[in-house]
Design a protein around this motif. Structure first.
Motif, PDB file in Angstrom:
ATOM      1  N   ASP A  37       0.833  -1.205   0.000  1.00 42.32           N
ATOM      2  CA  ASP A  37       0.000   0.000   0.000  1.00 42.32           C
ATOM      3  C   ASP A  37       0.870   1.258   0.000  1.00 42.32           C
ATOM      4  OD1 ASP A  37      -2.223  -1.656   0.164  1.00 42.32           O
ATOM      5  OD2 ASP A  37      -2.274  -1.589   2.354  1.00 42.32           O
ATOM      6  N   GLN A  69       1.178   4.268  -2.891  1.00 40.33           N
ATOM      7  CA  GLN A  69       0.996   5.693  -2.603  1.00 40.33           C
ATOM      8  C   GLN A  69       2.206   6.513  -3.050  1.00 40.33           C
ATOM      9  OE1 GLN A  69       0.238   5.572   1.590  1.00 40.33           O
ATOM     10  NE2 GLN A  69      -1.802   4.690   1.354  1.00 40.33           N
ATOM     11  N   SER A  95       2.153   6.737  -6.907  1.00 38.11           N
ATOM     12  CA  SER A  95       1.110   7.584  -7.481  1.00 38.11           C
ATOM     13  C   SER A  95       1.197   9.036  -7.018  1.00 38.11           C
ATOM     14  CB  SER A  95      -0.271   7.030  -7.109  1.00 38.11           C
ATOM     15  OG  SER A  95      -0.528   7.207  -5.712  1.00 38.11           O
ATOM     16  N   GLY A  96       1.819   9.252  -5.853  1.00 43.28           N
ATOM     17  CA  GLY A  96       1.859  10.594  -5.280  1.00 43.28           C
ATOM     18  C   GLY A  96       0.600  10.946  -4.510  1.00 43.28           C
ATOM     19  N   ASP A  97      -0.369  10.034  -4.494  1.00 42.80           N
ATOM     20  CA  ASP A  97      -1.609  10.237  -3.738  1.00 42.80           C
ATOM     21  C   ASP A  97      -1.476   9.503  -2.409  1.00 42.80           C
ATOM     22  OD1 ASP A  97      -4.117  10.416  -2.663  1.00 42.80           O
ATOM     23  OD2 ASP A  97      -5.177   9.516  -4.375  1.00 42.80           O
ATOM     24  N   TYR A  98      -1.154  10.240  -1.350  1.00 40.79           N
ATOM     25  CA  TYR A  98      -0.870   9.618  -0.061  1.00 40.79           C
ATOM     26  C   TYR A  98      -2.130   9.273   0.722  1.00 40.79           C
ATOM     27  CZ  TYR A  98       3.945  11.135  -0.932  1.00 40.79           C
ATOM     28  OH  TYR A  98       5.194  11.331  -1.470  1.00 40.79           O
ATOM     29  N   GLU A  99      -3.304   9.580   0.142  1.00 40.42           N
ATOM     30  CA  GLU A  99      -4.572   9.181   0.755  1.00 40.42           C
ATOM     31  C   GLU A  99      -5.178   7.970   0.045  1.00 40.42           C
ATOM     32  OE1 GLU A  99      -7.250  12.458   1.169  1.00 40.42           O
ATOM     33  OE2 GLU A  99      -5.681  13.825   1.882  1.00 40.42           O
ATOM     34  N   GLU A 100      -4.502   7.477  -0.970  1.00 36.38           N
ATOM     35  CA  GLU A 100      -5.001   6.352  -1.765  1.00 36.38           C
ATOM     36  C   GLU A 100      -5.129   5.082  -0.923  1.00 36.38           C
ATOM     37  OE1 GLU A 100      -3.393   3.481  -5.412  1.00 36.38           O
ATOM     38  OE2 GLU A 100      -2.479   5.445  -5.068  1.00 36.38           O
ATOM     39  N   ASN A 155      -5.957   6.329   8.994  1.00 30.16           N
ATOM     40  CA  ASN A 155      -5.165   7.500   8.632  1.00 30.16           C
ATOM     41  C   ASN A 155      -4.242   7.939   9.765  1.00 30.16           C
ATOM     42  OD1 ASN A 155      -6.673   9.161  10.420  1.00 30.16           O
ATOM     43  ND2 ASN A 155      -8.178   9.630   8.822  1.00 30.16           N
ATOM     44  N   TYR A 213      -1.759  16.924   7.469  1.00 25.20           N
ATOM     45  CA  TYR A 213      -1.913  15.761   6.589  1.00 25.20           C
ATOM     46  C   TYR A 213      -2.482  14.551   7.334  1.00 25.20           C
ATOM     47  CZ  TYR A 213       1.052  18.539   3.526  1.00 25.20           C
ATOM     48  OH  TYR A 213       1.567  19.542   2.742  1.00 25.20           O
ATOM     49  N   ASP A 259      -5.204  13.010   7.051  1.00 28.65           N
ATOM     50  CA  ASP A 259      -5.981  12.054   6.271  1.00 28.65           C
ATOM     51  C   ASP A 259      -5.096  11.096   5.464  1.00 28.65           C
ATOM     52  OD1 ASP A 259      -8.429  13.017   7.138  1.00 28.65           O
ATOM     53  OD2 ASP A 259      -8.556  14.517   5.534  1.00 28.65           O
ATOM     54  N   GLU A 260      -3.799  11.308   5.492  1.00 25.18           N
ATOM     55  CA  GLU A 260      -2.880  10.445   4.745  1.00 25.18           C
ATOM     56  C   GLU A 260      -2.631   9.128   5.469  1.00 25.18           C
ATOM     57  OE1 GLU A 260       0.034  13.799   2.681  1.00 25.18           O
ATOM     58  OE2 GLU A 260       0.786  12.521   4.306  1.00 25.18           O
TER      59      GLU A 260
END
Length: 311
Positions: A239, A243, A246-251, A256, A296, A298-299
């Protein structure tokens, strides 16, 4: 341990044959516990073996099994028609051992523990001396060497043509996992995995410290629960990789950082109740809290990677 990599032909060898007539000779410099284990594996598979060690007496177990011991590294390297394998104390020992030794036309396989930068410098050093070079990071302990079912393997990086020429020989003691032509990548993979292991050991140590005062607690059962839980949680590595890629750290985040940071307060409070110093946990807890305080929450954990980098 897992020997999977982008190299789809990784494997371990069958060491059942002992006919040395067609086996590649191996020259081995360094006979500590790992060197002895490597040497025994090659001998058992029928490879002619020439050995050298700073303390000559350490060659005894291998010469008793058929190895030829020589007096100097220069003599060992000069006679080599197959890979020259180094299994020494550290990178400085490699320099000292091979000082003034003619390496022209030789294939050097360095299984000495080093850093990525040392691996790259050593590759350049070997090239300047007319040698081909592979760096290696052994993902095994000596009792695992030569026993394929234990899952031990070696990360290799550097000259791929050298690897392919000697693959069958290098597969004898442990599986082969090639991680690229950048000679520093074997050490990088080795130390990264061992660093993760060290963090795991810290967590295991802390967990046992928490339960140790409880005299009616079954430690063996607890150990089984702990090992199972860590195995399940290890999947989070994929996981985190996704992340970072993709650079999306909430993916795909389920727990969280904000929630984890709150739970961390309970971890520390429980440690104190159990008379346990939380210092094995606090550094990472502090990094997580820092990321939350930056907004951050939600990451997942991917954002903490940047916080601990110095550039």
């Amino acid at each position: 341990m897992n020997a999977n990599s982008t190299d789809s032909t990784d494997s371990t060898s069958d060491t059942s044959t002992t006919d040395s007539s067609a086996k590649t000779p191996v020259t081995l410099l360094g006979l500590g516990d790992m060197g002895i284990a490597l040497g025994r594996a090659w001998l058992a598979a029928g490879h002619p073996l020439t050995v050298w060690n700073r303390t000559p007496e350490k060659a005894g177990p291998l010469t008793a099994e058929g190895a030829r011991a020589v007096a100097t590294p220069a003599e060992a390297v000069a006679a080599a028609s197959g890979p020259v394998v180094l299994c020494l104390l550290d990178d400085a020992s490699v320099s000292e051992t091979l000082e003034g030794v003619d390496l022209r036309g030789k294939d050097v396989v360095n299984l000495t523990t080093n850093t990525p930068a040392e691996g790259r410098r050593r590759a350049a050093w070997a090239s300047e001396r007319g040698a081909r070079f592979l760096d290696g990071g052994i993902m095994a302990v000596p009792p695992m060497i030569g026993i394929p079912e234990t899952g031990g393997y070696v990360f290799y990086s550097g000259d791929r043509a050298l690897l392919e020429q000697h693959r069958e020989t290098l597969e004898v003691p442990a599986g082969v996992t090639f991680v690229g032509e950048d000679a520093g990548h074997a050490a990088l993979h080795d130390i990264a995995l061992l660093s993760a292991m060290t963090g795991m050991f810290a967590g295991i140590t802390h967990a046992f410290a928490l339960v140790e005062p409880e005299k009616d607690l079954d430690r063996a059962r607890f150990a089984g629960l702990l090992a199972e839980w860590l195995g399940i949680m290890s999947g989070s590595a994929q996981d985190l990789a996704a992340q970072l890629e993709s650079g999306d750290y909430e993916e795909g985040v389920v727990s969280n950082l904000a929630m984890m940071a709150t739970a961390n307060e309970t971890f520390v409070a429980t440690a104190r109740e159990q008379s346990v110093d939380p210092r094995l946990l606090v550094p990472f807890i502090d990094v997580m809290r820092q990321r939350v305080d930056q907004g951050y929450g939600d990451e997942g954990l991917a954002g903490t990677v940047g916080l601990i980098r110095s550039e």
